[in-house]
Design an enzyme around this catalytic site. Sequence first.
Site, mmCIF file in Angstrom:
data_model
loop_
_atom_site.group_PDB
_atom_site.id
_atom_site.type_symbol
_atom_site.label_atom_id
_atom_site.label_comp_id
_atom_site.label_asym_id
_atom_site.label_seq_id
_atom_site.Cartn_x
_atom_site.Cartn_y
_atom_site.Cartn_z
ATOM 1 N N ASP A 167 0.825 -1.209 0.000
ATOM 2 C CA ASP A 167 0.000 0.000 0.000
ATOM 3 C C ASP A 167 0.858 1.259 0.000
ATOM 4 O O ASP A 167 0.356 2.365 0.216
ATOM 5 C CB ASP A 167 -0.964 0.015 1.181
ATOM 6 C CG ASP A 167 -0.249 -0.032 2.533
ATOM 7 O OD1 ASP A 167 1.006 -0.053 2.558
ATOM 8 O OD2 ASP A 167 -0.943 -0.039 3.568
ATOM 9 N N GLU B 12 1.716 4.352 7.826
ATOM 10 C CA GLU B 12 0.600 3.805 7.070
ATOM 11 C C GLU B 12 -0.042 4.891 6.200
ATOM 12 O O GLU B 12 0.242 6.088 6.367
ATOM 13 C CB GLU B 12 -0.442 3.228 8.032
ATOM 14 C CG GLU B 12 0.104 2.175 9.000
ATOM 15 C CD GLU B 12 0.224 0.795 8.385
ATOM 16 O OE1 GLU B 12 0.303 0.672 7.147
ATOM 17 O OE2 GLU B 12 0.234 -0.185 9.149
#
Length: 263
Positions: A140, A147
């Site tokens: 991702d 994140e």
Amino acid sequence: MRVVIQENYDKMSKWTANYIAKKINDHKEDRPFVLGLPTGSSPIGVYEELARMNKAGEVSFANVVTFNMDEYVGLPREHDQSYWYFMHYYFFDHLVDMKPENINILNGLAEDPEAECARYEAKIASYGGIDLFMGGIGVDGHLAFNEPFTSLTSRTGLRTLTTDTRIVNSRFFDNDPEKVPAYALSVGIGTVTDAKEVIILINGHNKANALAKTVEGNVSQKWTCSALQMHPAAIIACDESACDELTVGAYKYFLDVEKNERL
């Protein structure tokens, strides 16, 4: 941004190891060479080649100080999934002249995580910053444990791991995501991009979308790797499999540019 495309993982690893060794060998300043390091599967080949070069006398780590990207919260050093354990198992224990006092890894058992992260940032600054930060990215696009939607100016701090990250990492924890720590200490995107140079390893077809977003996508908190587009000396070292989603024009451009580039 340079994108160095190598035929396969082994060649990508050797190219990167040679680049890092040359930077260390060319370092003429009185202060140590400061090297940022990652964990994960991507850098293992680089670590193996650097250790071989070190044993062969091709590069010395006697004047190198290292700072690792991250560490799980709650795992003791001796736990076989701690990043302290990983780094010693795959790299530090194989170097003949690495000084233990020059190894810096965040303490995941610190009573005050915020103070530990502030201490880490201050220690990096005390050496004059990081000369070269090597890293890898997730599928991702996350860099270290930053994140998606982490600030692109973030500093070292406590991170909450997403469900997706815990599922991916569960292969190291008996395939049980609940056994994966829910938190980690991690350098920030700003910490990485403050380095004089950054080399990011991207290999395998499963990282193809992340590579395309890193190189051709918009700069966005959704893809924290995209912050590298703003760095004056960022290098992406990748293998052919990771290039599957680059546009043909971009792929040919980077191959053409690298024809005349040296390490």
